[in-house]
Design a protein around this motif. Structure first.
Motif, PDB file in Angstrom:
ATOM      1  N   ALA A 158       0.833  -1.209   0.000  1.00  0.00           N
ATOM      2  CA  ALA A 158       0.000   0.000   0.000  1.00  0.00           C
ATOM      3  C   ALA A 158       0.866   1.256   0.000  1.00  0.00           C
ATOM      4  O   ALA A 158       0.548   2.236  -0.690  1.00  0.00           O
ATOM      5  CB  ALA A 158      -0.931  -0.002   1.216  1.00  0.00           C
ATOM      6  N   ILE A 159       1.948   1.243   0.756  1.00  0.00           N
ATOM      7  CA  ILE A 159       2.845   2.408   0.799  1.00  0.00           C
ATOM      8  C   ILE A 159       3.436   2.666  -0.590  1.00  0.00           C
ATOM      9  O   ILE A 159       3.497   3.818  -1.055  1.00  0.00           O
ATOM     10  CB  ILE A 159       3.970   2.193   1.832  1.00  0.00           C
ATOM     11  N   GLU A 160       3.848   1.611  -1.290  1.00  0.00           N
ATOM     12  CA  GLU A 160       4.385   1.787  -2.646  1.00  0.00           C
ATOM     13  C   GLU A 160       3.328   2.399  -3.563  1.00  0.00           C
ATOM     14  O   GLU A 160       3.618   3.282  -4.375  1.00  0.00           O
ATOM     15  CB  GLU A 160       4.851   0.444  -3.209  1.00  0.00           C
ATOM     16  N   GLU A 161       2.084   1.921  -3.433  1.00  0.00           N
ATOM     17  CA  GLU A 161       1.017   2.433  -4.278  1.00  0.00           C
ATOM     18  C   GLU A 161       0.688   3.882  -3.943  1.00  0.00           C
ATOM     19  O   GLU A 161       0.435   4.699  -4.835  1.00  0.00           O
ATOM     20  CB  GLU A 161      -0.222   1.542  -4.137  1.00  0.00           C
ATOM     21  N   LEU A 162       0.708   4.224  -2.667  1.00  0.00           N
ATOM     22  CA  LEU A 162       0.432   5.613  -2.274  1.00  0.00           C
ATOM     23  C   LEU A 162       1.544   6.537  -2.755  1.00  0.00           C
ATOM     24  O   LEU A 162       1.292   7.671  -3.164  1.00  0.00           O
ATOM     25  CB  LEU A 162       0.256   5.706  -0.756  1.00  0.00           C
ATOM     26  N   LEU A 163       2.777   6.050  -2.726  1.00  0.00           N
ATOM     27  CA  LEU A 163       3.897   6.828  -3.259  1.00  0.00           C
ATOM     28  C   LEU A 163       3.719   7.066  -4.760  1.00  0.00           C
ATOM     29  O   LEU A 163       4.022   8.148  -5.265  1.00  0.00           O
ATOM     30  CB  LEU A 163       5.213   6.083  -3.017  1.00  0.00           C
ATOM     31  N   ARG A 164       3.235   6.056  -5.463  1.00  0.00           N
ATOM     32  CA  ARG A 164       3.006   6.190  -6.908  1.00  0.00           C
ATOM     33  C   ARG A 164       1.831   7.112  -7.193  1.00  0.00           C
ATOM     34  O   ARG A 164       1.910   8.007  -8.045  1.00  0.00           O
ATOM     35  CB  ARG A 164       2.709   4.811  -7.518  1.00  0.00           C
ATOM     36  N   TYR A 165       0.755   6.917  -6.473  1.00  0.00           N
ATOM     37  CA  TYR A 165      -0.516   7.555  -6.781  1.00  0.00           C
ATOM     38  C   TYR A 165      -0.469   9.067  -6.599  1.00  0.00           C
ATOM     39  O   TYR A 165      -1.037   9.821  -7.400  1.00  0.00           O
ATOM     40  CB  TYR A 165      -1.594   6.942  -5.885  1.00  0.00           C
TER      41      TYR A 165
END
Length: 382
Positions: A258-265
């Motif tokens: 989730a952290i990786e996705e939030l960083l991307r998003y």
């Protein structure tokens, strides 16, 4: 929408601001890693501001920071600092980070409300970086209150005279404070980064006091600015996507992905700059030595060629490399620390305040910066 339009219509765009703007993941990744592109900070400042640019104390100080230097100076300075950011040292901080997070939540829990930015997302990484730098606990409150590093310094649009005056004043304050901290750590060494760098200087490892001051200021600013944005932007994105928020509450083991996705998003850093070091042809565009390049990290992270359905938040994405921490020799030194702080902060918030609600999620108040993207306030209640 602007990123998608640029990427689709003119991915290597020649801007009226006298620079190239790149939006595709493949181009952004190349520029960040390819040695044909470098920082050339002095050249870029002079190009934008004229010969008087480096006469400003803040830019003169920045010219010694490893963030804006090319090898061999970058290699020398980063090598000294990197010892404090090994995987083992960062993982050893997990317990302390959890303690800080719980203390911050304890301070607000009974109130039923807080400003997530001012009461939680900001004091967490600031406390962590103060621990790492060895800033004495009895000095922190006053130090933090007086130390404001403007994210506008990284923007492609020049600062106003008023903004420059403010930054110059802050540079003088921080330089004076850290000079006194160096003297303290020479007399009373501690298990901290400042002590380590002072001892490296004293051992003759080619680190001048001016370089020491500049890079401690960099570590203090970089050590909290982007993590504040990761927590704030990430919590906002989850509340704007309640299905993903509930999914994460049910499956907290998904937090690392989730952290990786939030960083991307919604990347904390939306853009960074480079200078063309040698004439380069890139997909038909002729880039000349000395040209400035802006790579839009936020656009690269939404490139459909790399991320299927890129505008959808999906905490289950796995194994897709985000570009939020940059790349190449300037890849963020504190990436693992930022991830760890983000994981612990969001996991603990969702666990301890499961009914937390954000106010005004459709029209939040953003900070007026280009390169760094973060919220000014984020009111919450439970």
């Amino acid at each position: 929408p602007a990123y998608h339009r640029l990427r689709g219509e003119d991915p290597i765009h020649r801007s009226p601001l006298d620079c190239w703007v790149m939006t595709r993941h493949r181009d952004v990744d190349l520029v960040l890693r390819d040695r044909r592109f470098g920082k050339n900070f002095i050249g870029r400042v002079t190009r934008r501001l004229g010969d008087k640019g480096l006469a400003e104390p803040v830019y003169e100080m920045m010219s010694r920071q490893m963030l804006v230097l090319d090898p061999p100076d970058h290699t020398r300075l980063r090598g000294l600092v990197a010892k404090a950011f090994t995987a083992r040292r960062i993982e050893a901080m997990r317990g302390r980070i959890q303690e800080i997070v719980d203390q911050l939540i304890d301070a607000s829990a009974a109130n039923g409300r807080m400003d997530v930015i001012q009461d939680f997302a900001f004091p967490l990484p600031v406390t962590v970086i103060c621990d790492m730098l060895g800033i004495p606990p009895d000095e922190r409150e006053q130090f933090i209150a007086q130390s404001h590093i403007s994210g506008r310094l990284l923007d492609p649009v020049p600062l106003t005279r008023q903004e420059l005056d403010f930054c110059n004043t802050q540079t003088a304050f921080l330089s004076d404070y850290f000079r006194r901290l160096f003297e303290l750590r020479r007399r009373r060494p501690g298990d901290d980064l400042t002590t380590m760098l002072v001892q490296a200087e004293d051992a003759g490892q080619k680190l001048s006091e001016a370089e020491l001051i500049s890079n401690i200021i960099l570590l203090f600013g970089a050590g909290h600015e982007t993590t504040v944005n990761l927590i704030g932007n990430g919590l906002l994105a989850l509340h704007r996507n309640p299905g993903e928020l509930e999914r994460l509450k049910r499956h907290p083991e998904m937090m690392p992905d989730a952290i990786e996705e939030l960083l991307r998003y919604d990347s904390s850093v939306q853009m960074t700059g480079r200078s063309v070091l040698v004439d380069t042809e890139l997909d038909g565009a002729q880039l000349r030595a000395g040209d400035s390049v802006i790579v839009l990290i936020g656009a690269a992270n939404r490139d459909p060629a790399v991320y299927p359905d890129p505008d959808r938040l999906d905490i289950g994405r796995h194994g897709e490399r985000v570009i939020s921490f940059g790349g190449g020799i300037h890849r963020c030194l504190g990436a693992q620390l930022a991830r760890l702080e983000g994981e612990i902060a969001l996991e603990t918030l969702l666990r301890r305040l499961p009914d937390l609600q954000l106010d005004n999620i459709e029209r939040p108040e953003w900070r007026p910066t280009f390169a760094l993207r973060g919220l000014k306030t984020l009111p919450a209640r439970w």
